[in-house]
Design a protein around this motif. Structure first.
Motif, PDB file in Angstrom:
ATOM      1  N   CYS A 108      -1.398  -6.513  27.415  1.00  0.00           N
ATOM      2  CA  CYS A 108      -0.817  -5.374  28.127  1.00  0.00           C
ATOM      3  C   CYS A 108      -1.679  -4.125  27.932  1.00  0.00           C
ATOM      4  O   CYS A 108      -2.084  -3.816  26.819  1.00  0.00           O
ATOM      5  CB  CYS A 108       0.586  -5.078  27.608  1.00  0.00           C
ATOM      6  N   ALA A 109      -1.921  -3.414  29.016  1.00  0.00           N
ATOM      7  CA  ALA A 109      -2.623  -2.138  28.936  1.00  0.00           C
ATOM      8  C   ALA A 109      -1.627  -0.980  28.946  1.00  0.00           C
ATOM      9  O   ALA A 109      -1.962   0.133  28.571  1.00  0.00           O
ATOM     10  CB  ALA A 109      -3.584  -1.993  30.106  1.00  0.00           C
ATOM     11  N   ALA A 110      -0.420  -1.242  29.355  1.00  0.00           N
ATOM     12  CA  ALA A 110       0.649  -0.237  29.425  1.00  0.00           C
ATOM     13  C   ALA A 110       1.955  -0.939  29.058  1.00  0.00           C
ATOM     14  O   ALA A 110       2.025  -2.169  29.064  1.00  0.00           O
ATOM     15  CB  ALA A 110       0.730   0.349  30.828  1.00  0.00           C
ATOM     16  N   THR A 146       8.151  -4.041  31.124  1.00  0.00           N
ATOM     17  CA  THR A 146       9.509  -4.544  30.973  1.00  0.00           C
ATOM     18  C   THR A 146       9.592  -5.873  31.706  1.00  0.00           C
ATOM     19  O   THR A 146       9.244  -5.969  32.879  1.00  0.00           O
ATOM     20  CB  THR A 146      10.536  -3.559  31.566  1.00  0.00           C
ATOM     21  N   VAL A 147      10.062  -6.896  30.996  1.00  0.00           N
ATOM     22  CA  VAL A 147      10.125  -8.248  31.560  1.00  0.00           C
ATOM     23  C   VAL A 147      11.567  -8.731  31.493  1.00  0.00           C
ATOM     24  O   VAL A 147      12.221  -8.597  30.467  1.00  0.00           O
ATOM     25  CB  VAL A 147       9.211  -9.207  30.769  1.00  0.00           C
ATOM     26  N   GLY A 148      12.040  -9.314  32.583  1.00  0.00           N
ATOM     27  CA  GLY A 148      13.371  -9.910  32.617  1.00  0.00           C
ATOM     28  C   GLY A 148      14.390  -9.016  33.285  1.00  0.00           C
ATOM     29  O   GLY A 148      14.250  -7.804  33.303  1.00  0.00           O
ATOM     30  N   TRP A 149      15.428  -9.647  33.844  1.00  0.00           N
ATOM     31  CA  TRP A 149      16.494  -8.868  34.456  1.00  0.00           C
ATOM     32  C   TRP A 149      17.841  -9.209  33.845  1.00  0.00           C
ATOM     33  O   TRP A 149      18.746  -8.397  33.872  1.00  0.00           O
ATOM     34  CB  TRP A 149      16.501  -9.006  35.980  1.00  0.00           C
ATOM     35  N   LEU A 150      18.004 -10.390  33.266  1.00  0.00           N
ATOM     36  CA  LEU A 150      19.245 -10.685  32.553  1.00  0.00           C
ATOM     37  C   LEU A 150      19.176 -10.134  31.128  1.00  0.00           C
ATOM     38  O   LEU A 150      20.137  -9.540  30.644  1.00  0.00           O
ATOM     39  CB  LEU A 150      19.500 -12.192  32.518  1.00  0.00           C
ATOM     40  N   LYS A 151      18.050 -10.358  30.466  1.00  0.00           N
ATOM     41  CA  LYS A 151      17.812  -9.820  29.132  1.00  0.00           C
ATOM     42  C   LYS A 151      16.478  -9.092  29.161  1.00  0.00           C
ATOM     43  O   LYS A 151      15.449  -9.666  28.812  1.00  0.00           O
ATOM     44  CB  LYS A 151      17.778 -10.951  28.106  1.00  0.00           C
ATOM     45  N   PRO A 152      16.455  -7.830  29.602  1.00  0.00           N
ATOM     46  CA  PRO A 152      15.171  -7.122  29.702  1.00  0.00           C
ATOM     47  C   PRO A 152      14.526  -6.921  28.331  1.00  0.00           C
ATOM     48  O   PRO A 152      15.197  -6.633  27.353  1.00  0.00           O
ATOM     49  CB  PRO A 152      15.527  -5.793  30.345  1.00  0.00           C
ATOM     50  N   THR A 153      13.219  -7.103  28.285  1.00  0.00           N
ATOM     51  CA  THR A 153      12.441  -6.962  27.070  1.00  0.00           C
ATOM     52  C   THR A 153      11.270  -6.035  27.347  1.00  0.00           C
ATOM     53  O   THR A 153      10.601  -6.182  28.361  1.00  0.00           O
ATOM     54  CB  THR A 153      11.899  -8.342  26.616  1.00  0.00           C
ATOM     55  N   VAL A 154      11.019  -5.095  26.428  1.00  0.00           N
ATOM     56  CA  VAL A 154       9.891  -4.178  26.563  1.00  0.00           C
ATOM     57  C   VAL A 154       8.766  -4.678  25.670  1.00  0.00           C
ATOM     58  O   VAL A 154       8.964  -4.934  24.484  1.00  0.00           O
ATOM     59  CB  VAL A 154      10.290  -2.736  26.173  1.00  0.00           C
ATOM     60  N   ILE A 155       7.580  -4.813  26.244  1.00  0.00           N
ATOM     61  CA  ILE A 155       6.395  -5.233  25.501  1.00  0.00           C
ATOM     62  C   ILE A 155       5.405  -4.078  25.528  1.00  0.00           C
ATOM     63  O   ILE A 155       5.060  -3.563  26.596  1.00  0.00           O
ATOM     64  CB  ILE A 155       5.770  -6.506  26.098  1.00  0.00           C
ATOM     65  N   LEU A 156       4.964  -3.679  24.364  1.00  0.00           N
ATOM     66  CA  LEU A 156       4.045  -2.547  24.231  1.00  0.00           C
ATOM     67  C   LEU A 156       2.625  -3.055  24.018  1.00  0.00           C
ATOM     68  O   LEU A 156       2.415  -4.138  23.466  1.00  0.00           O
ATOM     69  CB  LEU A 156       4.459  -1.675  23.045  1.00  0.00           C
ATOM     70  N   PRO A 157       1.618  -2.255  24.400  1.00  0.00           N
ATOM     71  CA  PRO A 157       0.237  -2.643  24.090  1.00  0.00           C
ATOM     72  C   PRO A 157      -0.024  -2.488  22.587  1.00  0.00           C
ATOM     73  O   PRO A 157       0.744  -1.839  21.874  1.00  0.00           O
ATOM     74  CB  PRO A 157      -0.600  -1.670  24.921  1.00  0.00           C
ATOM     75  N   GLU A 158      -1.132  -3.046  22.122  1.00  0.00           N
ATOM     76  CA  GLU A 158      -1.454  -3.009  20.700  1.00  0.00           C
ATOM     77  C   GLU A 158      -1.674  -1.587  20.183  1.00  0.00           C
ATOM     78  O   GLU A 158      -1.485  -1.325  18.998  1.00  0.00           O
ATOM     79  CB  GLU A 158      -2.710  -3.852  20.431  1.00  0.00           C
ATOM     80  N   ILE A 159      -2.037  -0.665  21.031  1.00  0.00           N
ATOM     81  CA  ILE A 159      -2.375   0.703  20.590  1.00  0.00           C
ATOM     82  C   ILE A 159      -1.168   1.633  20.566  1.00  0.00           C
ATOM     83  O   ILE A 159      -1.320   2.838  20.445  1.00  0.00           O
ATOM     84  CB  ILE A 159      -3.480   1.302  21.492  1.00  0.00           C
TER      85      ILE A 159
END
Length: 171
Positions: A141-143, A146-159
């Motif tokens: 991820c570069a930014a 948010t993934v998912g619509w039933l159980k949304p999950t936020v994934i952050l970049p390494e920085i």
């Protein structure tokens, strides 16, 4: 073909109006629920022409009045009844309507394949993400994503640890 388009447009309008009325009557305010409902309505509208053209039909039989010649006996010749004409057999011919239907189906299945591919790739991104300090991170991820619509999950970049507090709280 024009009847099919008109029928699909009418049905799609009725689906949208009924869905909007149900959401209004039930006073649904959650954005997540409204988004899921309207996304389902759009999928239903996309599948509606296919369902209308090739889906099951409810046949309503209307009895016809007997022809006057059959009642009065005038349809008889030499003691044999007059032959009834058979309905013509329809064959599939290549017309602009069938070409348009084929193009529509091709686009529908291409978009459906793209949706399936995106869903699989998003799930793979969630599975491969690492949990660091209570947050999911991924070097893919570069930014923030948010993934998912039933159980949304936020994934952050390494920085993400180098971000200022204002940016982190905004995310």
């Amino acid at each position: 073909m024009q009847n099919l388009i008109l029928e699909c447009a009418l049905r799609a309008s009725l689906i949208a109006i009924c869905t909007g009325a149900v959401l209004f009557i039930l006073r649904v305010k959650a954005a997540r629920v409204r988004h899921a409902v309207w996304a389902s309505v759009v999928v239903m509208m996309l599948a509606l022409p296919v369902w209308t053209a090739w889906g099951p039909r409810a046949v309503v039989r209307v009895p016809r009045r007997a022809a006057p010649s059959a009642i009065s006996g005038q349809g008889l010749r030499e003691g044999y009844p007059v032959e009834m004409r058979k309905a013509p057999v329809r064959s599939i011919t290549l017309t602009w309507q069938t070409c348009l239907t084929g193009i529509y189906l091709l686009g529908f299945f291409a978009l459906l394949a793209r949706l399936a591919t995106g869903t699989v790739r998003a799930q793979m991104l969630v599975r491969r993400a690492n949990s660091r300090e209570g947050r999911l991170t991924s070097d893919s991820c570069a930014a923030p994503v948010t993934v998912g619509w039933l159980k949304p999950t936020v994934i952050l970049p390494e920085i993400w640890r180098r971000w200022p507090q204002a940016q982190l709280s905004a995310v």
